[in-house]
Design an enzyme around this catalytic site. Structure first.
Site, PDB file in Angstrom:
ATOM      1  N   TYR A 183     -10.438  -5.088   3.803  1.00  0.00           N
ATOM      2  CA  TYR A 183     -10.084  -3.729   4.154  1.00  0.00           C
ATOM      3  C   TYR A 183     -10.289  -2.850   2.924  1.00  0.00           C
ATOM      4  O   TYR A 183      -9.533  -2.928   1.969  1.00  0.00           O
ATOM      5  CB  TYR A 183      -8.639  -3.637   4.649  1.00  0.00           C
TER       6      TYR A 183
ATOM      7  N   ARG B 190       9.668   6.526  -2.650  1.00  0.00           N
ATOM      8  CA  ARG B 190       9.879   7.494  -3.729  1.00  0.00           C
ATOM      9  C   ARG B 190      11.306   8.012  -3.728  1.00  0.00           C
ATOM     10  O   ARG B 190      11.848   8.329  -2.669  1.00  0.00           O
ATOM     11  CB  ARG B 190       8.925   8.677  -3.571  1.00  0.00           C
TER      12      ARG B 190
ATOM     13  N   ARG C 215       0.840  -1.213   0.000  1.00  0.00           N
ATOM     14  CA  ARG C 215       0.000   0.000   0.000  1.00  0.00           C
ATOM     15  C   ARG C 215       0.871   1.258   0.000  1.00  0.00           C
ATOM     16  O   ARG C 215       0.410   2.319  -0.390  1.00  0.00           O
ATOM     17  CB  ARG C 215      -0.877   0.030   1.269  1.00  0.00           C
TER      18      ARG C 215
ATOM     19  N   ARG D 294      -0.032   6.065  16.416  1.00  0.00           N
ATOM     20  CA  ARG D 294       0.052   7.406  15.845  1.00  0.00           C
ATOM     21  C   ARG D 294      -0.771   8.393  16.663  1.00  0.00           C
ATOM     22  O   ARG D 294      -1.622   7.988  17.466  1.00  0.00           O
ATOM     23  CB  ARG D 294      -0.415   7.417  14.381  1.00  0.00           C
TER      24      ARG D 294
ATOM     25  N   ARG E 184      -8.796  -6.295  14.072  1.00  0.00           N
ATOM     26  CA  ARG E 184      -8.145  -5.390  15.006  1.00  0.00           C
ATOM     27  C   ARG E 184      -9.134  -4.270  15.308  1.00  0.00           C
ATOM     28  O   ARG E 184      -9.872  -3.818  14.422  1.00  0.00           O
ATOM     29  CB  ARG E 184      -6.884  -4.782  14.394  1.00  0.00           C
TER      30      ARG E 184
ATOM     31  N   GLU F 246      -3.711   6.852  19.150  1.00  0.00           N
ATOM     32  CA  GLU F 246      -4.395   5.692  18.582  1.00  0.00           C
ATOM     33  C   GLU F 246      -3.675   4.396  18.989  1.00  0.00           C
ATOM     34  O   GLU F 246      -2.490   4.235  18.723  1.00  0.00           O
ATOM     35  CB  GLU F 246      -4.388   5.859  17.062  1.00  0.00           C
TER      36      GLU F 246
ATOM     37  N   ASP G 120     -10.816   0.918   1.129  1.00  0.00           N
ATOM     38  CA  ASP G 120     -10.785   2.378   1.222  1.00  0.00           C
ATOM     39  C   ASP G 120     -12.157   2.920   0.827  1.00  0.00           C
ATOM     40  O   ASP G 120     -12.956   2.220   0.182  1.00  0.00           O
ATOM     41  CB  ASP G 120      -9.701   2.933   0.296  1.00  0.00           C
TER      42      ASP G 120
END
Ligand code: UDP
Length: 381
Positions: free
Chosen positions: A346, A175, A171, A277, A247, A298, A348
């Site tokens: 999962y 770069r 995912r 995070r 989870r 979190e 998006d």
């Protein structure tokens, strides 16, 4: 037709809208006291900050039709997700890019040099990476893996990255330039007033009724010609064969006067920091200005029976149980399973909307051709 749609999140809103526009009566129920599922946003009463109540949702897609669709219901503002990571005593840019590489290794490499440098770090003995760990060692090498991915992933998934599929890491891009946009999709943005008004607008049709605080009970299905189920797949069968693993997340909310961390998302790569995070909600709406600030720490953990399921785990053990539930679902008539929980994937938001549009089209086609509507548009195995 009378259609009962269970769950007032994105999937059922989009499907309900299409079916209502085609002249069907859609009754949407939800056990919660609000629409929007986990995309639900609301304003914090004290600060006025727009809160992503169930964690951050950033809209990004390459699907132009989906982008046009969401923009037809609400105004989107430009937003690019620029994530930082605190790890091993420093703060770095994510996804791994030229700035991350140069800062982490204390170098001044150009793109080609960085490519060559990372190739030296990479474990080239791994030719066909299967696990998350192999994928990381193959493409970023051990040092970056241990700083940014190993600890975070152990916290996020509660298991070793050797047990997770390589697809999870895929995912994220690596770069060799200074582009720190977390996503690479053409269309990205945030609804100006949050997701709740967008979903309310989708639901606003005379053929749709929404009942909140209304848990599903099997007798409701008797009064409907078809059920669209966006709750947990195993939940539809009362978990008779056991529970599919998820989870869940705990959000520890705290307030701050001014700017707490200077960005929307700060990841924590170190294993000994217990949370994954911190999100600072006002930075998801940079066009607004607020004195006060509200943040979430979190934490991720195994999902128990009373918890909200977030991430389907889908390890090997889950695959066989999933197969058994799919077989049960396919043996039914008059129920279609949709969305992240209903298909145990999962998804998006953009994919959820695309699949909901396609499910509604399939539903209408089946009716027109007088054939049964299948349990799944595509097998979720
Ligand atoms: N990940 C990581 N470190 C990070 C961010 C992500 O190790 O700082 C891993 C983690 O295993 C996560 C996966 O990469 O589940 C995919 O990241 P993404 O940001 O897509 O996570 P999601 O949006 O699913 O929470």
């Amino acid at each position: 037709m009378q259609i009962l749609l269970v769950g007032a999140g994105l999937s059922c809103a989009v499907i309900g809208r299409r079916l209502a526009e085609a002249g069907h009566q859609c009754r949407i129920i939800d056990a919660r006291d609000h629409v929007g599922g986990n995309c639900y946003t609301r304003r914090d009463p004290e600060t006025g900050v727009l809160m992503h109540v169930y964690g951050p949702h950033i809209f990004h897609t390459d699907d132009e039709e989906v982008w046009t669709y969401v923009n037809s219901f609400t105004e989107f503002m430009p937003f690019q997700n620029r994530v930082k990571s605190t790890t091993q005593g420093g703060v770095y840019s994510l996804p791994v890019n030229l700035l991350t590489i140069n800062q982490f290794f204390g170098k001044t490499l150009g793109p080609d040099e960085a490519r060559a440098f990372l190739a030296e770090q990479a474990d080239t003995s791994i030719t066909d990476p299967q696990s998350f760990e192999e994928q990381a060692l193959r493409f970023v090498g051990r040092d970056l893996y241990e700083a940014f991915f190993k600890g975070y992933t152990e916290k996020q998934w509660g298991c070793s990255p050797t047990e997770l599929p390589a697809s999870i890491l895929k995912r994220l891009p690596v770069r060799f330039n200074y582009d720190d946009n977390y996503f690479f999709h053409r269309f990205q943005g945030m609804p100006r007033d949050g997701y709740t008004p967008m979903i309310e607008a989708i639901l606003d049709h005379p053929g749709i009724t929404v009942e909140l605080n209304t848990p599903y009970s099997p007798d409701m299905a008797e009064t409907a010609d078809h059920v669209i189920w966006s709750g947990p797949l195993d939940g539809f069968f009362d978990y008779e064969l056991g529970r599919l693993g998820y989870r869940t997340l705990d959000f520890e909310q705290f307030s701050h006067q001014g700017d707490y961390q200077g960005c929307a998302v700060m990841n924590y790569g170190d294993r000994d920091v217990p949370f994954t995070r911190i999100t600072e909600h006002k930075h998801f709406a940079p066009w607004e200005s607020h004195e006060g600030s509200v943040c979430y720490r979190e934490f991720s953990r195994a999902c128990g029976p009373e918890d909200i399921p977030y991430y389907p785990i889908r390890l090997v053990a889950e695959q066989s149980l999933l197969g058994e539930y799919i077989a049960r679902a396919e043996a039914l008539r008059g129920v279609t399973f949709v969305g992240r929980l209903g298909t145990y994937r999962y998804l998006d938001m953009d994919v959820t909307i695309r699949e909901a549009m396609d499910t509604a089209s399939l539903f209408l086609e089946c009716l027109a051709e007088n054939r049964p509507v299948p349990a799944f548009r595509k097998s979720p195995l």
